[in-house]
Design an enzyme around this catalytic site. Structure first.
Site, short mmCIF file in Angstrom:
data_model
loop_
_atom_site.label_atom_id
_atom_site.label_comp_id
_atom_site.label_asym_id
_atom_site.label_seq_id
_atom_site.Cartn_x
_atom_site.Cartn_y
_atom_site.Cartn_z
N GLN A 37 0.74 -1.04 0.11
CA GLN A 37 0.10 -0.10 0.14
C GLN A 37 0.87 1.29 -0.12
OE1 GLN A 37 -3.60 -0.78 3.07
NE2 GLN A 37 -1.80 -2.09 3.51
N ASP A 77 6.07 4.64 -1.30
CA ASP A 77 7.67 4.80 -1.46
C ASP A 77 8.36 3.55 -2.19
OD1 ASP A 77 8.44 2.17 0.00
OD2 ASP A 77 7.59 3.28 2.05
N HIS A 104 -1.43 1.77 -4.14
CA HIS A 104 -2.19 3.08 -3.86
C HIS A 104 -1.10 4.10 -4.84
CE1 HIS A 104 -4.18 1.75 0.13
NE2 HIS A 104 -4.90 1.47 -0.89
N THR A 122 0.53 -3.20 8.64
CA THR A 122 -0.65 -2.45 8.19
C THR A 122 -2.00 -2.53 9.21
OG1 THR A 122 -2.34 -2.29 6.40
CG2 THR A 122 -1.36 -4.31 6.66
N SER A 123 -2.58 -1.36 9.24
CA SER A 123 -3.70 -1.60 10.37
C SER A 123 -4.69 -2.22 9.54
CB SER A 123 -4.17 -0.15 10.73
OG SER A 123 -4.36 0.70 9.65
P1 OAD Z 1 -1.45 2.81 8.96
O1 OAD Z 1 -0.72 3.80 9.65
O2 OAD Z 1 -2.96 2.88 9.10
O3 OAD Z 1 -1.02 1.20 9.81
C1 OAD Z 1 0.31 1.10 10.24
C2 OAD Z 1 0.53 -0.04 10.86
O4 OAD Z 1 1.95 -0.28 11.18
C3 OAD Z 1 -0.25 -0.31 12.42
O5 OAD Z 1 -0.91 -1.34 12.55
C4 OAD Z 1 1.16 -0.13 13.05
O6 OAD Z 1 0.99 -0.86 14.33
C5 OAD Z 1 2.40 -0.81 12.49
N1 OAD Z 1 3.45 -0.26 12.80
C6 OAD Z 1 3.92 0.74 13.32
N2 OAD Z 1 5.46 0.79 13.20
C7 OAD Z 1 5.83 -0.38 12.75
C8 OAD Z 1 7.07 -1.16 12.75
N3 OAD Z 1 8.28 -0.68 13.00
N4 OAD Z 1 6.93 -2.46 12.31
C9 OAD Z 1 5.84 -3.01 11.82
N5 OAD Z 1 4.73 -2.41 11.98
C10 OAD Z 1 4.55 -1.25 12.46
O7 OAD Z 1 -0.82 2.84 7.64
P2 OAD Z 1 -1.56 1.51 6.45
O8 OAD Z 1 -2.23 0.19 7.16
O9 OAD Z 1 -0.33 1.63 5.51
O10 OAD Z 1 -3.42 5.15 1.91
O11 OAD Z 1 -2.47 2.31 5.79
C11 OAD Z 1 -3.38 2.17 4.61
C12 OAD Z 1 -3.46 3.26 3.57
O12 OAD Z 1 -4.23 4.18 4.65
C13 OAD Z 1 -2.32 3.93 3.09
O13 OAD Z 1 -1.86 3.23 2.31
C14 OAD Z 1 -2.73 5.29 2.91
C15 OAD Z 1 -3.47 5.38 4.19
O14 OAD Z 1 -4.58 6.57 3.98
C16 OAD Z 1 -3.91 6.33 1.06
O15 OAD Z 1 -3.25 7.53 1.35
C17 OAD Z 1 -4.75 6.12 -0.24
#
Ligand code: OAD
Length: 230
Positions: free
Chosen positions: A88, A91, A106, A172-173
């Site tokens: 998603q 980068d 994305h 990912t959340s």
């Molecule tokens: P989120 O910010 O929603 O979730 C990030 C996840 O990474 C969370 O579950 C954290 O617990 C976890 N996390 C944090 N630090 C970490 C680490 N060091 N190692 C492993 N995990 C860690 O990000 P995404 O799920 O990627 O889309 O968000 C999905 C989409 O929402 C993105 O692609 C973006 C955003 O809005 C668009 O902008 C279209």
């Protein structure tokens, strides 16, 4: 020997240890910016400068960042497995760690696109400015899939996921659809692993093992498991 197919679904957490902010953690990007202002067609219509500023900053951040041990571990799985990364993230850290098959759901921060013809896509390593135009004369925008826009790569990703023999989720959340729904395309019997220090609720998923660690540590642990077992 036929290689087992692994699909790795990644989110912002895989790049957190590279210094790139996630979206929904307490210091995440959505604490400071409103999704509808910077990541939606309506936001673009209202204030193009604000949107360009937001993504120009994201591009500068990625230029300064380097792949971390988790990106490298995922890339190294290719030595033994057939690996497809579905990310998603916008980068390019998976590519810079040498993953060869990366599907960006994305969009990609190092590309821009026309606002009149979605097929006109350009390389973009610097800022996009108001007045930067495509060859048809329209303002360029970031090559990002915004909320309320279709996700063109989702079908390609779903096809890959449905033939996975091992499935890994990192950082990912699982809050954003259709990406989060990809897990439903993985066959029930397929072993699944989730790496996230604050794992989202996946109690509805069969055959899943959660590793509640940061991406680098979790991937190192999982690589050992995979190399021993498969
Ligand atoms: P989120 O910010 O929603 O979730 C990030 C996840 O990474 C969370 O579950 C954290 O617990 C976890 N996390 C944090 N630090 C970490 C680490 N060091 N190692 C492993 N995990 C860690 O990000 P995404 O799920 O990627 O889309 O968000 C999905 C989409 O929402 C993105 O692609 C973006 C955003 O809005 C668009 O902008 C279209």
């Amino acid at each position: 020997m036929i290689r087992k197919k692994i699909v790795v679904l990644t989110g912002a957490g895989v790049s957190a240890e590279s210094g790139l902010r996630t979206f929904r953690d307490s210091d995440g990007l959505w604490e400071e910016h409103r999704i509808e202002d910077v990541a939606s067609p309506l936001g673009w219509k209202r204030n193009q400068q604000l949107v360009l500023d937001f993504y120009n900053q994201r591009r500068r951040d990625v230029l300064k960042a380097k792949p971390n041990a988790a990106h490298f571990a995922i890339a190294q799985l290719e030595e033994k497995f057939d690996v497809v990364v579905v990310t998603q993230n916008i980068d390019n850290l998976h590519e810079r760690a040498s993953s060869t098959k990366v599907i960006h759901l994305h969009g990609e921060i190092f590309k821009s696109r026309s606002t009149v013809d979605y097929k006109l896509i350009y390389k973009c390593e610097g800022d996009i400015l108001i007045g930067d135009k495509c060859e048809k004369g329209s303002q360029l925008r970031p090559f990002i899939v915004w909320f309320n826009e279709a996700v063109p790569m989702i079908e390609v990703a779903a096809k890959e996921v449905s033939s996975a023999e091992l499935f890994i989720i990192v950082g990912t959340s699982l809050q954003v659809y259709p990406a989060a729904g990809l897990i439903n395309y993985v066959h029930a019997t397929v072993p699944k692993f989730l790496i996230d220090p604050k794992a989202p609720d996946v109690s509805f998923v069969r055959n899943i093992t959660c590793i509640a660690k940061k991406a680098s540590e979790g991937m190192s642990e999982l690589t050992d498991i995979l190399l021993k077992k498969y």
